[in-house]
Design a protein around this motif. Sequence first.
Motif, PDB file in Angstrom:
ATOM      1  N   VAL A 189       0.842  -1.196   0.000  1.00 15.67           N
ATOM      2  CA  VAL A 189       0.000   0.000   0.000  1.00 15.67           C
ATOM      3  C   VAL A 189       0.880   1.250   0.000  1.00 15.67           C
ATOM      4  CG1 VAL A 189      -1.768   1.263   1.290  1.00 15.67           C
ATOM      5  CG2 VAL A 189      -1.897  -1.220   1.112  1.00 15.67           C
ATOM      6  N   ARG A 190       2.016   1.189   0.692  1.00 10.93           N
ATOM      7  CA  ARG A 190       2.974   2.300   0.641  1.00 10.93           C
ATOM      8  C   ARG A 190       3.433   2.532  -0.787  1.00 10.93           C
ATOM      9  NH1 ARG A 190       8.251   2.687  -0.353  1.00 10.93           N
ATOM     10  NH2 ARG A 190       9.477   4.331   0.662  1.00 10.93           N
ATOM     11  N   ASP A 191       3.757   1.459  -1.504  1.00  6.36           N
ATOM     12  CA  ASP A 191       4.191   1.588  -2.897  1.00  6.36           C
ATOM     13  C   ASP A 191       3.104   2.221  -3.750  1.00  6.36           C
ATOM     14  OD1 ASP A 191       6.555   0.391  -2.196  1.00  6.36           O
ATOM     15  OD2 ASP A 191       5.998  -1.601  -2.929  1.00  6.36           O
ATOM     16  N   LEU A 192       1.857   1.855  -3.492  1.00  5.25           N
ATOM     17  CA  LEU A 192       0.711   2.417  -4.214  1.00  5.25           C
ATOM     18  C   LEU A 192       0.686   3.935  -4.053  1.00  5.25           C
ATOM     19  CD1 LEU A 192      -1.994   1.412  -5.695  1.00  5.25           C
ATOM     20  CD2 LEU A 192      -3.065   1.763  -3.467  1.00  5.25           C
ATOM     21  N   ALA A 201       0.159  13.323   9.854  1.00  3.76           N
ATOM     22  CA  ALA A 201       0.473  12.884   8.492  1.00  3.76           C
ATOM     23  C   ALA A 201      -0.795  12.342   7.853  1.00  3.76           C
ATOM     24  CB  ALA A 201       1.558  11.806   8.525  1.00  3.76           C
ATOM     25  N   THR A 202      -0.681  12.049   6.569  1.00  2.00           N
ATOM     26  CA  THR A 202      -1.749  11.347   5.863  1.00  2.00           C
ATOM     27  C   THR A 202      -1.240   9.975   5.463  1.00  2.00           C
ATOM     28  OG1 THR A 202      -3.297  11.408   3.999  1.00  2.00           O
ATOM     29  CG2 THR A 202      -1.087  12.259   3.589  1.00  2.00           C
ATOM     30  N   SER A 203      -2.135   9.086   5.108  1.00  2.00           N
ATOM     31  CA  SER A 203      -1.741   7.772   4.628  1.00  2.00           C
ATOM     32  C   SER A 203      -2.849   7.202   3.766  1.00  2.00           C
ATOM     33  CB  SER A 203      -1.447   6.824   5.795  1.00  2.00           C
ATOM     34  OG  SER A 203      -0.838   5.636   5.328  1.00  2.00           O
ATOM     35  N   VAL A 204      -2.502   6.204   2.985  1.00  3.44           N
ATOM     36  CA  VAL A 204      -3.486   5.526   2.145  1.00  3.44           C
ATOM     37  C   VAL A 204      -4.098   4.371   2.932  1.00  3.44           C
ATOM     38  CG1 VAL A 204      -3.789   4.072   0.106  1.00  3.44           C
ATOM     39  CG2 VAL A 204      -2.435   6.167  -0.036  1.00  3.44           C
TER      40      VAL A 204
END
Length: 282
Positions: free
Chosen positions: A189-192, A225-228
């Motif tokens: 998901v980080r890579d996304l 922060a934000t995140s997916v």
Amino acid sequence: MKSLDVEAVKAFVAIADLQSFTRAAEALATTQGAVSVKLKRLEDGLGRRLIERTPRSVRLSAHGALFLDAARAFLSAHEQALSSLSHERRHFVLGIAAHVAGPEVPVLLARLNAHDPCLTIEVRLENSRVLLDAFDRGELDAAIIRREEDRRDGETLGPEHFGWFAAPRFEHRKGEPLRLAALSPACGVRDLATRALDQIGMTWTEVFLGGGSSAVDAAVAAGLATSVFSRRLAPAGTVDIGERFGLPPLPSSEIVLHSTLTDPKSKAALRTIASAFREHRA
């Protein structure tokens, strides 16, 4: 006095779970015609239509919806009665991706336990790539993960849609790097997220957190922060900030079930896993 036919009730539950006579027949290792006959026998015995069938859909009738939980309980009691005479214990290792595991997991495990009381379930939570590698090495009996781009195998359990989530008070000033919280460099998901940002030329800085998913959730909920996140698993109190800050749209993915098990009892357990996951998401 009316009595219930175990095989007919199994056919009904399989049809209800899989919403298909064909898939129900495959799961029960029989033919579609045999499944139809068993369902009709059950409906005739109860004097109620349980399944509504059209050329495009298979769904529960009102009576079928009322009967489903009781049918599950009946089958569970039947399995427990049989298992009381057997000392055979089996071990099932199930991997569930950390970013996939949601409120349906307790339902899934309870359903498995009711289905097969002799089954000991070991659950491993990790990211999808780690679990897929473990599955390929034979360390897992089954894995529920986000579909990897280089793999098209596995049974699709449902779509997964993502968004950029943060606390309502989160601020991002134009021209400054976007503060992004992520689990680890190995997280898909980080890579996304980073790939989508790189494609539009938006700079970002990453907040590496060693506390796992709970630490990421806390940082995002605190406005740091934000995140997916999957839209169904975003932390409570957060909102999608994608449109507000001009963040790039994120491609959808799929949740898939991988398994190599072939014996009837294990296949039935897998059907229980898949149906519980689909049912909760629906």
